[in-house]
Design an enzyme around this catalytic site. Structure first.
Site, short mmCIF file in Angstrom:
data_model
loop_
_atom_site.label_atom_id
_atom_site.label_comp_id
_atom_site.label_asym_id
_atom_site.label_seq_id
_atom_site.Cartn_x
_atom_site.Cartn_y
_atom_site.Cartn_z
N HIS A 60 26.52 6.83 16.72
CA HIS A 60 26.33 8.21 17.19
C HIS A 60 26.78 9.18 16.11
CE1 HIS A 60 26.32 11.62 19.97
NE2 HIS A 60 27.51 11.94 19.48
N GLY A 78 -2.36 -3.03 -6.98
CA GLY A 78 -1.89 -2.37 -5.77
C GLY A 78 -3.01 -2.00 -4.83
#
Length: 467
Positions: free
Chosen positions: A439, A41
């Site tokens: 929304h 990593g």
């Protein structure tokens, strides 16, 4: 000395560039091996992006609880560090899983080129050799050290700053770039008295002042002192503190804190024992490797990606280049295109940009029209108590095509992807304005900024027609 089997693609480094390159190479049917000298990593997963964002998230949670008088700084920081390590371990395990399931051979050790098709891998006195048809260099970078302030004791790099066992009472940060601002704000929210010394005229110098302004207001609200135009000259440590000397306005000044954190940039890992000079791979005076549009070096079958190449040191840039390099090795026509690459700062509020800024577009002679919308009028932002900031869209005024975008506000790091996609696709502001956004959501701020841009374009056309 043992001999590993010959591979099609040999990747050096397992950060967000290296492991993605290895996985993509294997997916394309190439026999692939990857070598990592430390932890799978790389920096990003273990001592960079992932742990810093975990601590930043915990700092926000702590700050919220502190405002409710339910947080203890010392205890919270211990919990935060434990949480951070769980995140890092899980992410590193995920990298290992991806490599394993892709069929990539993982080798631990430090690689060094013997010739253009052979490398040795050293680990604890044991040496192995590997032969390859192609190689991808993804060795990343490390923090730059100031000669007058070498790392050690109470002078920290970002690596040590992410691993402190307790909250310091005070900290001086040298460098007001994104790392300095992110870590400074994180520590301030846990209760550290933070001072940022920035050599230039403002913190976050890569961003336009209107974008940085909301962050500066929050930094001050967090109790952070910002000293611009300051150059550190030396430091004196004792058992409990560091006295830092700096020059500002041609005057010598000093300040004392428990720790000094140096965040003035990163240096590419192209020196040391890689053996690049042995095979004639060209490296610039700054340690960067020049590459072509497919990430090839001057040796055609050897590629370089990520922080060791020109451009911003971004994990997602490295991952993007990783795929290009692997696909080029597989004979595909993939080439790099950085036009829409996003830049993100995990400050409060978050900052993000993609494409050209208004200043950059004008400098290139592009006729522009811009539109803005504020989070202050967005219902979702108000509900989150995060109404600071705005979305700004930059479009070519002759076509309406989106060429840039900037966001200062909550979840800017997530929202910028929609705007990067718009730039990548050559979408117009009208396309964004006509896209139905749910929304109440933060995405509506993008839609409204696009609508405002369209209005300005229409007004300009109407004005021109009337004349």
């Amino acid at each position: 000395m043992s001999q590993l089997e010959k591979v099609d693609t040999f990747v050096i480094g397992s950060g967000p560039g290296g492991y993605v390159a290895a996985v993509r190479s294997a997916q394309l049917g190439m026999k692939t091996a990857i070598v990592e000298r430390s932890q799978l990593g790389g920096v990003c997963t273990n001592v960079g992006c992932i742990p810093s964002k975990a601590l930043i998230a915990e700092a926000h949670r702590h700050d919220f609880l502190r405002q409710l008088n339910k947080a203890d700084s010392a205890g919270s920081f211990e919990i935060a560090q434990a949480f951070k390590q769980k995140v890092v371990d899980k992410q590193a395990g995920g990298v290992g899983y991806l490599l394993k399931t892709a069929g990539v051979t993982v080798v631990q050790g430090e690689a060094s080129f013997v010739d253009e098709h052979t490398a040795t891998i050293h680990l604890a006195g044991v040496e192995q050799t590997i032969s390859f048809q192609h190689a991808i260099l993804a060795t990343g970078s490390r923090p730059i050290e100031l000669p007058a302030l070498p790392f050690g004791g109470r002078i920290l790099s970002s690596t040590e700053a992410l691993s402190l066992s307790r909250i310091p009472a005070s900290m001086i940060i040298i460098g007001g770039g994104y790392i300095g601002v992110e870590l400074g704000q994180m520590y301030a929210k846990f209760g550290t008295k933070v001072t940022i010394l920035e050599g230039g005229g403002q913190v976050l110098p890569g961003f336009e002042s209107e974008l940085v302004a909301p962050v500066i207001r929050q930094l001050k609200a967090d109790g952070i002192t910002i000293i611009n135009g300051a150059m550190a000259t030396k430091a004196q440590q004792d058992e409990d503190n560091v006295r830092l000397y700096f020059e500002k306005d041609q005057e010598q000044q000093s300040i004392t804190a428990e720790y000094v954190l140096v965040t003035i940039g990163r240096k590419p890992n192209t020196d040391g024992g890689l053996g690049l000079e042995r095979i004639g791979l060209q490296v610039s005076g700054r340690g960067l490797i020049e590459t072509d549009e497919q990430c090839r070096t001057n040796i055609p079958h050897i590629f370089a990606i990520g922080d060791i190449t020109a451009g911003p040191a971004l994990a997602h840039k490295a991952s993007y280049e990783a795929k290009i390099a692997a696909e080029a090795i597989a004979g595909q026509a993939s080439i790099v295109d950085y036009r829409a690459i996003p830049l993100v700062v995990f400050s409060e509020p978050e900052l993000a940009s993609a494409g050209l800024s208004e200043t950059e577009a004008k400098a290139q002679g592009i006729p522009v029209v811009t539109g803005k919308s504020l989070f202050a009028i967005n219902g979702r932002a108000l509900a989150l108590q995060a109404a600071e900031g705005f979305v700004k869209i930059i479009a070519d005024s002759s076509s309406g095509i989106v060429i840039g975008a900037q966001i200062a506000g909550v979840e800017a790091s997530t929202l910028i992807s929609e705007l990067a996609l718009a730039i990548e696709l050559g979408a117009t502001v009208e396309d964004l304005a006509l896209t139905i956004h749910p929304h109440p959501t933060l995405g509506e701020v993008i839609m409204e900024a696009a609508e405002n841009t369209v209005k300005k374009m229409n007004m300009k056309k109407f004005s021109t027609t009337a004349v």
